[in-house]
Design a protein around this motif. Structure first.
Motif, short mmCIF file in Angstrom:
data_model
loop_
_atom_site.label_atom_id
_atom_site.label_comp_id
_atom_site.label_asym_id
_atom_site.label_seq_id
_atom_site.Cartn_x
_atom_site.Cartn_y
_atom_site.Cartn_z
N LEU A 81 0.93 -1.23 0.12
CA LEU A 81 0.07 -0.12 -0.07
C LEU A 81 0.97 1.29 0.06
CD1 LEU A 81 -2.41 1.56 0.49
CD2 LEU A 81 -2.61 1.16 2.77
N LEU A 82 1.88 1.20 0.74
CA LEU A 82 2.71 2.49 0.89
C LEU A 82 3.66 2.60 -0.51
CD1 LEU A 82 4.10 1.78 4.44
CD2 LEU A 82 2.59 3.81 3.68
N LEU A 83 3.76 1.40 -0.99
CA LEU A 83 4.60 1.60 -2.50
C LEU A 83 3.77 2.11 -3.50
CD1 LEU A 83 7.12 0.86 -4.18
CD2 LEU A 83 6.22 -1.36 -4.52
N SER A 84 2.47 1.66 -3.44
CA SER A 84 1.54 2.25 -4.58
C SER A 84 1.18 3.70 -4.23
CB SER A 84 0.26 1.40 -4.60
OG SER A 84 -0.23 1.42 -3.19
N ALA A 85 1.18 4.16 -3.02
CA ALA A 85 0.91 5.47 -2.79
C ALA A 85 2.28 6.39 -2.79
CB ALA A 85 0.41 5.63 -1.25
N GLY A 86 3.26 5.76 -3.08
CA GLY A 86 4.57 6.58 -3.06
C GLY A 86 4.98 7.21 -1.81
N PHE A 87 4.70 6.42 -0.64
CA PHE A 87 5.15 6.73 0.54
C PHE A 87 6.13 6.09 1.24
CE2 PHE A 87 1.66 9.75 0.01
CZ PHE A 87 1.54 10.36 1.21
N THR A 88 6.96 4.92 0.77
CA THR A 88 7.87 4.35 1.15
C THR A 88 8.90 4.77 2.00
OG1 THR A 88 8.91 4.34 -0.96
CG2 THR A 88 7.26 2.48 -0.52
N ASP A 89 9.18 6.09 1.56
CA ASP A 89 10.44 6.98 2.36
C ASP A 89 9.76 8.19 3.06
OD1 ASP A 89 12.15 5.38 1.05
OD2 ASP A 89 12.11 6.56 -0.64
N LYS B 151 -9.00 4.20 -4.24
CA LYS B 151 -8.28 3.08 -4.07
C LYS B 151 -7.58 3.01 -2.85
CE LYS B 151 -4.48 1.20 -6.34
NZ LYS B 151 -3.28 1.32 -7.49
N LEU B 152 -6.92 4.07 -2.29
CA LEU B 152 -6.17 4.02 -1.12
C LEU B 152 -6.98 3.90 0.07
CD1 LEU B 152 -3.53 6.91 -1.79
CD2 LEU B 152 -3.27 4.35 -1.84
N ALA B 153 -8.24 4.75 0.14
CA ALA B 153 -9.43 4.61 1.15
C ALA B 153 -9.74 2.96 1.35
CB ALA B 153 -10.29 5.42 1.03
N GLY B 154 -10.13 2.36 0.21
CA GLY B 154 -10.55 1.09 0.14
C GLY B 154 -9.46 0.15 0.79
N SER B 155 -8.07 0.35 0.21
CA SER B 155 -7.09 -0.49 0.95
C SER B 155 -6.92 -0.32 2.52
CB SER B 155 -5.71 -0.19 0.08
OG SER B 155 -5.73 -0.46 -1.12
N LEU B 156 -7.20 1.06 2.63
CA LEU B 156 -6.94 1.04 4.20
C LEU B 156 -8.03 0.47 4.95
CD1 LEU B 156 -5.89 4.79 4.24
CD2 LEU B 156 -4.67 3.13 5.03
N GLN B 157 -9.20 0.60 4.36
CA GLN B 157 -10.33 -0.24 5.23
C GLN B 157 -10.06 -1.89 5.19
OE1 GLN B 157 -14.21 0.06 2.81
NE2 GLN B 157 -14.93 0.70 5.15
N TYR B 158 -9.36 -2.54 4.21
CA TYR B 158 -8.93 -3.94 4.34
C TYR B 158 -8.04 -3.97 5.29
CZ TYR B 158 -7.88 -8.46 2.86
OH TYR B 158 -7.85 -9.89 2.75
N LEU B 159 -7.05 -3.20 5.43
CA LEU B 159 -6.14 -3.26 6.48
C LEU B 159 -6.49 -3.16 7.91
CD1 LEU B 159 -2.73 -3.34 6.80
CD2 LEU B 159 -2.82 -0.75 6.96
N SER B 160 -7.58 -2.55 8.09
CA SER B 160 -8.13 -2.55 9.41
C SER B 160 -8.68 -3.87 9.83
CB SER B 160 -9.20 -1.60 9.49
OG SER B 160 -10.44 -1.73 8.58
N ILE B 161 -8.72 -4.81 9.24
CA ILE B 161 -8.96 -6.13 9.50
C ILE B 161 -8.12 -6.71 10.87
CG2 ILE B 161 -9.35 -8.72 8.98
CD1 ILE B 161 -9.99 -7.88 6.15
N THR B 162 -6.92 -6.46 10.81
CA THR B 162 -6.03 -6.91 11.62
C THR B 162 -5.48 -5.60 12.52
OG1 THR B 162 -4.19 -6.84 10.43
CG2 THR B 162 -5.30 -8.92 10.51
N GLY C 156 5.24 3.60 10.17
CA GLY C 156 6.11 3.59 11.23
C GLY C 156 5.54 2.32 12.32
N SER C 157 4.39 1.57 11.68
CA SER C 157 3.90 0.56 12.42
C SER C 157 3.39 -0.36 11.48
CB SER C 157 2.68 0.98 13.18
OG SER C 157 1.57 1.59 12.30
N PHE C 158 3.95 -0.79 10.24
CA PHE C 158 3.48 -1.79 9.52
C PHE C 158 3.73 -3.11 9.96
CE2 PHE C 158 8.01 -1.19 8.09
CZ PHE C 158 8.60 -2.29 7.92
N SER C 159 4.60 -3.29 10.79
CA SER C 159 4.88 -4.69 11.14
C SER C 159 3.55 -5.00 12.34
CB SER C 159 6.00 -4.87 11.69
OG SER C 159 6.47 -4.09 12.89
#
Length: 382
Positions: free
Chosen positions: A128-136, A165-176, A211-214
């Protein structure tokens, strides 16, 4: 939802009376069905389902089983019967596909330890960070600032498709990742017509994920008693003055259900907003209790719901409805009925210990991190 007729109907669909029963696959058979590849027909009809059921039943009886299937497990004649012998018997008769221990399911990594599992979507978060251009990007300590910005850009965002697209991905990420549930909910409310200010909020959330992807959700062994926390933020939305409702339910130390939702109608008092949230939590708990019973985890004691609204506690103890409280009488009687039946009980908790507070508002760093730890959201290495 709590009447005896609905309970009976729910349980009736979870049993098989015999090979002549209708082709309704119970929940506790789905695991077994998914592994017996050569007997599960592509199109399920009464005839081929009856053949499948009869062949499977005869195999169990011939090998000394009582023919009873319970909670995705097969009850052997001897409680010490090794699992590999059960699989060997089934493989001699049926074509099985043994997948081994689960490691990945619908993008969710399952990391197994000696006494627990850990559910993580770290790979999905990195993609998700890669597709949004936020890896750095520079990491943020919280998903959203504790105080709203004084200057909000109301101009329409130039690329609403990317925003959705990003909002939908964030919604799926909120599963865990329950820690991003409130921020994600707020962002998704503006998916149809996103503004520049909304995209700034989305960028802040991406910085927090950086800062908390893990981080993920542990599942540990322990007592199997349900408990729930519910909270309502009265008139939280300054645009339409609607309140936020949320609850989170634990089975032992593991969180199993949660909800963050803006109430559909405007509450005229904090007590009304609290009762709406409490009613939603009660409905969810009743469903989980029935599911737990089907899975062989009956809840003997009432499920405790913790909340911190003193007006609601007074009304529970002295149910006298006047012109100010009559509009919440239905919710009260729904909750009171299940208290009397022993399904739930209500307990007061101080606001400082209210775990569900993290699901209704943006919080300062120290408060956010405290409640995040109580939700058991953490890094796999912690």
């Amino acid at each position: 939802m709590g009447d005896e007729a609905s309970v009976g109907s729910h349980r009736q669909q979870s049993t098989i009376s015999g090979p002549d029963s209708d082709p309704i696959i119970p929940v506790h058979l789905k695991f077994l069905i998914s592994n017996i590849k050569n007997l599960v027909p592509t199109i399920l009809t009464s005839e081929n389902y009856s053949i499948w059921w009869l062949q499977l039943h005869q195999h169990f009886v011939a090998n000394g089983y009582d023919g009873h299937l319970s909670g995705a497990t097969i009850c052997p004649p001897d409680s010490q019967h090794p699992q590999h012998l059960i699989l060997r018997q089934l493989q001699s008769e049926f074509k099985l596909k043994q997948l081994g221990d689960i490691s990945l399911f619908l993008g969710i990594q399952v990391i197994k330890t000696t006494y627990s599992y850990f559910l993580s979507q770290s790979h999905f978060a990195q993609d998700l960070l890669l597709s949004a251009g936020f890896t750095d990007c520079k990491p943020a300590a919280t998903p959203a600032p504790s105080r709203p910005s004084l200057s909000f850009d109301e101009q329409p965002y130039a690329d609403p498709k990317l925003f959705r697209k990003l909002a939908g991905s964030l919604q799926y990420l909120s599963i865990t990742r329950l820690d991003i549930a409130f921020a994600t909910n707020s962002i998704c409310q503006h998916m149809h017509q996103p503004r520049n200010g909304d995209f700034q909020s989305l960028k802040r959330l991406l910085r927090y994920i950086k800062g908390s992807f893990s981080y993920g959700l542990p599942i540990t062994m322990g007592p199997m008693q349900l408990r729930s926390y519910t909270y309502a933020d009265w008139a939280a939305n300054t645009a339409d003055m609607k309140s936020m409702s949320d609850f989170c339910t634990f089975l032992g130390s593991n969180i199993v259900s949660w909800s963050v939702k803006k109430q559909t109608t405007i509450a005229r008092s904090s007590t009304e907003a609290e009762y709406k949230s409490l009613s939603s939590a009660t409905s969810d708990i009743l469903w989980i209790r029935r599911l737990a019973e089907d899975l062989g985890i009956p809840q003997i004691r009432p499920t405790v719901i913790y909340y911190d609204n003193t007006s609601t506690i007074v009304l529970d103890n002295n149910p006298v409805f006047n012109a100010r409280t009559k509009h919440i009488e239905i919710d009260y009687h729904f909750i009171s009925d299940h208290i009397q039946k022993g399904h739930i009980s209500i307990a007061h908790i101080c606001t400082a210990d209210q775990i569900a507070d993290i699901l209704t508002k943006s919080l300062p760093v120290s408060r956010f991190q405290l409640l995040r730890s109580k939700l058991t959201i953490r890094s796999h290495n912690d």
